[in-house]
Scaffold this active site. Structure first.
Site, PDB file in Angstrom:
ATOM      1  N   CYS A 149      72.739 107.816   7.484  1.00  0.00           N
ATOM      2  CA  CYS A 149      72.909 107.616   6.043  1.00  0.00           C
ATOM      3  C   CYS A 149      72.206 106.343   5.589  1.00  0.00           C
ATOM      4  O   CYS A 149      72.719 105.231   5.762  1.00  0.00           O
ATOM      5  CB  CYS A 149      74.403 107.567   5.711  1.00  0.00           C
ATOM      6  SG  CYS A 149      74.722 107.208   3.988  1.00  0.00           S
ATOM      7  N   CYS A 182      74.147 104.287   3.017  1.00  0.00           N
ATOM      8  CA  CYS A 182      75.287 103.535   3.557  1.00  0.00           C
ATOM      9  C   CYS A 182      74.799 102.322   4.344  1.00  0.00           C
ATOM     10  O   CYS A 182      75.377 101.250   4.257  1.00  0.00           O
ATOM     11  CB  CYS A 182      76.132 104.407   4.484  1.00  0.00           C
ATOM     12  SG  CYS A 182      76.292 106.106   3.966  1.00  0.00           S
ATOM     13  N   ASP A 183      73.741 102.487   5.147  1.00  0.00           N
ATOM     14  CA  ASP A 183      73.406 101.458   6.140  1.00  0.00           C
ATOM     15  C   ASP A 183      72.055 100.787   5.918  1.00  0.00           C
ATOM     16  O   ASP A 183      71.746  99.803   6.601  1.00  0.00           O
ATOM     17  CB  ASP A 183      73.407 102.089   7.550  1.00  0.00           C
ATOM     18  CG  ASP A 183      74.757 102.707   7.885  1.00  0.00           C
ATOM     19  OD1 ASP A 183      75.774 102.156   7.422  1.00  0.00           O
ATOM     20  OD2 ASP A 183      74.801 103.728   8.591  1.00  0.00           O
TER      21      ASP A 183
END
Ligand code: FAD
Ligand code: NAP
Length: 319
Positions: free
Chosen positions: A136, A139-140
């Site tokens: 992701c 997300c990261d």
């Protein structure tokens, strides 16, 4: 765990298919209960730009769209429960569903459990999950500001992740096992611009053999050129690897309970209604969990709508 909760219709999943089914079922006065699963909002929560949702010509984020669907579902009194179903009994009525937090029975069920990211299957991938291996970018991605990273995959997700990450990382090695991408042309054109300025370096016809690292996370990848007869390996120095090689349908709990075909829940696809019925009358399925071909937000929503209509007709006829 409390007493069993009974409802006319229960919907599993809070992605586009689940929320759309809820909106239609609620407006048919069926008082649906929707179980969100672990990933409230579904796969779109992991994307920063949606450009193909009809009616939203300005790019919107996945979480914005899913929040609007959630609000739309609760406007019509859908009961939304944060739980995850871990087993089901569909061989007697009412249908029984065991959640991590509660037990449920229902006269009809709509399964919209979507899919989860696929992994390469390397032991080292498991070792570095959350420490350099991610599925992701939204997300990261932030953790890789000004670093060199790799993305693996050749579909829409891989290209979108690459485009998104290019905004803040130093360089991206895009590794794909074929010499052409299956992503949409518009995305490939955008990618080509980044390749031209060497922000993205392509490794086509390459596979990842190993992910190497230390206590702090990923440091290298070993990749292999599939075109060469000799097994010549190359070492890429990267701090992270984004795996974007597709998704696996969430059907584990339905194995031996419903007919499954190549991992996806089989639906009748009848031309004259009842399109979304599974191998058991009263159990319907919609969205990516049934679909290995289209797998779009709009097609998932559309089939969620169909499942709610099929379910309403079933409840009217058989109860
Ligand atoms: P999902 O969105 O996968 O939702 C499944 C839901 O089921 C989740 O809420 C989960 O928590 C729940 N669930 C799972 N197991 C259980 C259980 N046991 N009990 C209860 N609930 C459960 N499509 C587009 O049209 N446009 C795009 O721009 C686009 N971008 C994308 C970007 C990325 C990074 C990805 C990965 C996909 C993208 N897609 C896009 C595809 C789109 O996200 C999917 O087609 C769509 O989300 C599928 O919807 P769904 O409702 O079937 O399932
Ligand atoms: P996908 O379309 O299935 O593509 C997966 C890619 O990963 C393919 O290129 C595949 O290679 C490769 N791959 C699969 N297994 C691999 C392995 N073990 N090792 C190396 N490579 C592997 O998956 P996706 O890109 O996640 O897209 C899923 C669905 O969501 C699609 O329907 C897509 O259209 C949709 N989506 C839409 C948008 C958008 O509309 N903007 C954005 C993202 C996703 P091969 O080419 O060899 O098969």
């Amino acid at each position: 765990m409390q007493n069993i909760k009974h409802t006319k219709i229960i919907i599993l999943g809070s992605g586009p298919a689940g929320y759309t089914a809820a909106i239609y079922a609620a407006r048919a006065n069926l008082n649906p209960v929707l179980i969100t699963g672990d990933n409230k909002g579904g796969q779109l929560m992991n994307t920063n730009e949606i450009e193909n949702w009809p009616g939203d010509k300005n790019q919107i984020t996945g979480s914005e769209l899913m929040h609007r669907m959630y609000e739309h579902a609760i406007k019509y009194q859908t009961k939304i429960i944060p739980d995850k179903i871990i087993s089901v009994e569909f061989n007697k009525k009412p249908f029984f569903l065991l959640g991590e937090k509660d037990k449920y029975t229902a006269d009809s069920v709509i399964i919209a459990t979507g899919s989860n990211p696929r992994y390469l299957g390397l032991n080292s991938e498991e070792e570095f999950k959350g420490r350099g291996v991610s599925t992701c970018a939204i997300c990261d991605g932030f953790f890789y500001k000004d670093k060199e990273i790799a993305v693996v995959g050749g579909g829409n997700t891989a290209i979108e992740e690459t485009l998104y990450l290019s905004n803040f990382v130093k360089k991206i090695y895009l590794i794909h096992r074929r010499n052409n991408f299956k992503a949409e042309k518009i995305l490939i054109d955008r990618l080509a611009k980044l390749v031209k300025i060497k922000k993205v370096i392509l490794y086509l016809n390459h596979t990842i053999k190993e992910i190497l690292g230390n206590k702090s996370g990923v440091t290298h990848l070993i990749i292999n050129n599939m075109n060469l007869k000799e097994n010549i390996q190359k070492k890429l120095i990267v701090s992270g690897l984004f795996v974007a090689i597709g998704h696996v349908p969430n059907t584990d709990i339905f194995v031996n309970k419903l007919e499954i075909e190549n991992g996806y829940i089989k639906i009748k696809q009848e031309k004259h209604g009842n399109y979304t019925q599974t191998s058991i009358p009263g159990i319907f399925a919609a969205g990516d969990v049934t679909d290995h071909v289209y797998r779009q937000a709009i097609t998932s929503s559309a089939s969620g709508c169909m499942a709610a209509i099929d379910s309403e007709r079933y409840l009217n006829c058989y109860n």
